[in-house]
Motif scaffolding. Structure first.
Motif, PDB file in Angstrom:
ATOM      1  N   SER A 178       0.774  -1.337   0.019  1.00  0.00           N
ATOM      2  CA  SER A 178      -0.026  -0.084   0.138  1.00  0.00           C
ATOM      3  C   SER A 178       1.050   1.271   0.063  1.00  0.00           C
ATOM      4  N   ILE A 179       0.610   2.163  -0.773  1.00  0.00           N
ATOM      5  CA  ILE A 179       1.209   3.439  -0.917  1.00  0.00           C
ATOM      6  C   ILE A 179       0.324   4.534  -1.238  1.00  0.00           C
ATOM      7  N   GLY A 180       0.302   5.663  -0.486  1.00  0.00           N
ATOM      8  CA  GLY A 180      -0.547   6.791  -0.845  1.00  0.00           C
ATOM      9  C   GLY A 180       0.029   8.212  -0.190  1.00  0.00           C
ATOM     10  N   GLY A 181      -0.405   9.370  -0.640  1.00  0.00           N
ATOM     11  CA  GLY A 181       0.037  10.466  -0.288  1.00  0.00           C
ATOM     12  C   GLY A 181      -1.005  11.274   0.220  1.00  0.00           C
ATOM     13  N   ILE A 191      -3.510  -1.463   7.545  1.00  0.00           N
ATOM     14  CA  ILE A 191      -4.114  -2.849   7.553  1.00  0.00           C
ATOM     15  C   ILE A 191      -3.384  -3.548   6.255  1.00  0.00           C
ATOM     16  N   ASN A 192      -2.400  -3.157   5.833  1.00  0.00           N
ATOM     17  CA  ASN A 192      -1.481  -3.874   4.743  1.00  0.00           C
ATOM     18  C   ASN A 192      -0.439  -4.311   5.595  1.00  0.00           C
ATOM     19  N   CYS A 193       0.295  -5.315   4.381  1.00  0.00           N
ATOM     20  CA  CYS A 193       1.488  -5.815   4.903  1.00  0.00           C
ATOM     21  C   CYS A 193       2.629  -4.817   5.144  1.00  0.00           C
ATOM     22  N   PHE A 194       2.698  -3.889   4.090  1.00  0.00           N
ATOM     23  CA  PHE A 194       3.253  -2.575   4.337  1.00  0.00           C
ATOM     24  C   PHE A 194       2.555  -1.337   3.760  1.00  0.00           C
ATOM     25  N   GLY A 195       2.669  -0.362   4.415  1.00  0.00           N
ATOM     26  CA  GLY A 195       1.892   1.006   4.116  1.00  0.00           C
ATOM     27  C   GLY A 195       2.701   2.149   4.015  1.00  0.00           C
ATOM     28  N   PHE A 196       3.033   2.739   2.788  1.00  0.00           N
ATOM     29  CA  PHE A 196       3.871   4.006   2.762  1.00  0.00           C
ATOM     30  C   PHE A 196       2.840   5.150   3.027  1.00  0.00           C
ATOM     31  N   TYR A 197       2.887   6.055   3.767  1.00  0.00           N
ATOM     32  CA  TYR A 197       1.793   7.208   3.778  1.00  0.00           C
ATOM     33  C   TYR A 197       2.508   8.418   3.822  1.00  0.00           C
ATOM     34  N   GLY A 198       1.856   9.508   3.260  1.00  0.00           N
ATOM     35  CA  GLY A 198       2.339  10.611   3.044  1.00  0.00           C
ATOM     36  C   GLY A 198       3.021  11.313   4.451  1.00  0.00           C
ATOM     37  N   ALA A 199       4.053  11.981   4.370  1.00  0.00           N
ATOM     38  CA  ALA A 199       4.650  12.569   5.685  1.00  0.00           C
ATOM     39  C   ALA A 199       5.939  13.451   5.105  1.00  0.00           C
TER      40      ALA A 199
END
Length: 544
Positions: A178-181, A191-199
């Motif tokens: 998962s990735i989002g910004g 709730i994903n195995c990995f999650g990149f989130y905007g920061a």
């Protein structure tokens, strides 16, 4: 002593799922379902997104790989044609922003796969013990206030895993990226195995990182790695996480083979150290990057893009589209859009048309209304989602898709809602519809009606649901708690209406969300709101 492994691990040792493709094409050419070895048809086909369809007598489902739900009209037109030709005219948007369709025969599969390849899509690793479809913000790259544009990163992560082939085709279990910004963090990194989130870090946009999230019957929230990931590090870090999972994940019991169990056992510090060991360098450590604020949101409505164009959200009733719906949406995106004329599928099983000039919004919405794809639907249609259910799924114990549609239409007619409420129907504990993080989570369970007899003279067994309330994502996440253990499926609409009515009557003000109201209500009271209307003598089932 040799490490004990489960049966699927033995099967993968005999032949990797990635290596089944040529056999699959040969089986399709031969057209003999009964001649396909059980290990291939029941397991290895999954590596190319293909599942046997219940009752396992000759039909299949195929799930596509559409990173972050990113499509263009020409692709959706072909998908519509495939659904019309092979899938009895319909398909479903999934919670991983892709499409799946049913009723395929073995003879159909080569033609379908070739048609997908011809338009730049595939079904590789849409299922199986491999990196699944990458989810992301459907408005990445167009939101005016996004933290970072993740659209290219989503595609690049997907391409990296697909092109790696056998390097990541034998993971211990499924692996969900998962990735989002966007500021809403709609891609649900927790709730994903990995999650990149905007920061941001020292004013620089990039990503925070969570690892080890996942639902199913034993849900876990991802643990913060307390690290800032620069944009040019994303692919290396994503690959490193997959390597850690591949090399250290558990392979003895399938029920404990997901990455979430490894991270839960080892902890975030070990996990970050293991990622850095693969990278052979330290990440930027930042203890402030712990949990992103998040809410249930799917970017529905009509909004302005950063380039001045508009996006138009189309809520889809429980995620099911006819082939005509798909063709109409593609045609209207092409007719009224400009530039790339992009289309996005969302995690709440909806669709968004991008790149619409402001002057085209009104005629577009008129034509969408006429096509049965209105952007101006009831608030519940934006958020209600459903898994496939027992109609097609071998794991489901109750029917969901049709009942969810009936319940939605009933609630649209009988409630007047001005706030989002996420209602998630699932047919079994495996949580394809993510019921543990919904405002109202419904998970299928058989219910025995002791006062009614079945054809065998025994108490009648019918579809029912557990009802969970109180879930939330964000800075203080928690999973829903079971408030009612067994509610008859054909009367669940009465319980939902009563909950919504009391929320609207009792909320402190117009800004109090359903979740906030649940938080300050006693569980016993909430249970009574669910059970009282269902158990009333005049309770009428909803069967059509």
């Amino acid at each position: 002593m040799a490490t004990k492994v489960n049966k699927v691990e033995e099967l993968k040792k005999a032949k990797d799922g990635f290596d089944v493709l040529q056999d699959l094409l040969n089986y399709s050419d031969a057209g003999d379902y009964d001649a396909i070895p059980e290990d291939d048809v029941a397991q290895r086909f999954k590596w190319f997104g293909i599942y046997r369809q219940k009752p396992n007598t000759g039909h299949f489902m195929i799930r596509l790989r559409i990173p972050a739900g990113q499509l263009v009209p020409s692709q959706l037109k072909v998908i519509a044609q495939l659904c019309d030709q092979y899938a009895r005219g319909f398909g479903d948007i999934t919670t991983r922003q892709t499409l799946q369709f049913h009723w395929l025969t073995i003879s159909d599969l080569r033609g379908i796969l070739q048609a997908l390849w011809d338009i730049g899509l595939s079904s590789q690793f849409a299922c199986g013990d491999a990196p699944r479809n990458v989810v992301g913000c459907p408005l990445a790259g167009v939101l005016k206030d996004e933290i970072i544009d993740s659209s290219e990163h989503a595609r690049q992560i997907s391409d990296m895993f697909v092109e790696a082939g056998r390097e990541f085709s034998n993971l211990p279990r499924k692996f969900k990226p998962s990735i989002g910004g966007c500021k809403l963090h709609c891609h649900q990194p927790q709730i994903n195995c990995f999650g990149f989130y905007g920061a941001t870090h020292d004013g620089e946009p990039g990503y925070g990182l969570l690892v080890g999230g996942g639902l199913s019957s034993t849900p876990h929230f991802g643990q913060p790695m307390r690290a800032f990931i620069k944009p040019d590090q994303v692919l290396d870090v994503a690959r490193a996480i997959a390597i850690v999972f591949r090399d250290h994940g558990y392979r003895d019991k399938r029920t404990r083979a997901r990455l979430k169990f490894l991270v839960a056992d080892k902890g975030w510090q070990w996990t970050r150290d293991a990622i850095e060991h693969v990278l052979d360098k330290k990440l930027i450590h930042d203890d402030s990057l712990v949990s992103p604020p998040a809410t249930h949101h799917d970017h529905m409505g009509i909004g302005e893009q950063k380039d001045g164009s508009r996006f138009v959200g189309i809520p889809i009733e429980r995620g099911r589209l006819t082939a005509k719906n798909m063709a109409d949406a593609a045609e209207l995106a092409e007719k009224y859009g400009t530039g790339e004329k992009r289309i996005r599928l969302t995690g709440k099983q909806n669709m968004i048309l991008l790149d619409i000039p402001a002057q085209n919004v009104e005629p577009l919405t008129r034509e969408l209304d006429a096509a049965g794809l209105t952007p101006h639907a009831h608030r519940l249609r934006d958020m209600l989602i459903s898994c496939t259910g027992s109609e097609f799924c071998n794991l489901a114990v109750v029917e969901t898709k049709h009942r969810a549609g009936r319940v939605l239409r009933y609630l649209e007619e009988h409630t007047d809602l001005d706030q989002d409420i996420a209602i998630n129907f699932t047919g079994c504990p495996n949580a394809c519809s993510q019921y543990q993080v919904a405002d109202i989570g419904l998970t299928g369970i058989p219910v025995v009606l002791k006062d009614k007899k079945g054809p065998d003279g025994k108490p009648l067994k019918v579809d029912g649901y557990k009802v969970l309330l109180g879930a939330r994502l964000g800075t203080d996440p928690r999973f829903g708690e079971v408030i009612a253990k067994k509610v008859e499926g054909d009367k669940i609409h009465l319980a939902l209406k009563n909950l919504i009515d009391h929320y609207l009557d009792e909320r402190a003000d117009d800004d109090e969300s359903f979740g906030m109201w649940v938080d300050r209500s006693q569980p016993e009271y909430l249970q009574s709101l669910i059970t009282t209307p269902v158990e009333a003598e005049d309770a009428q089932p909803l069967t059509a």
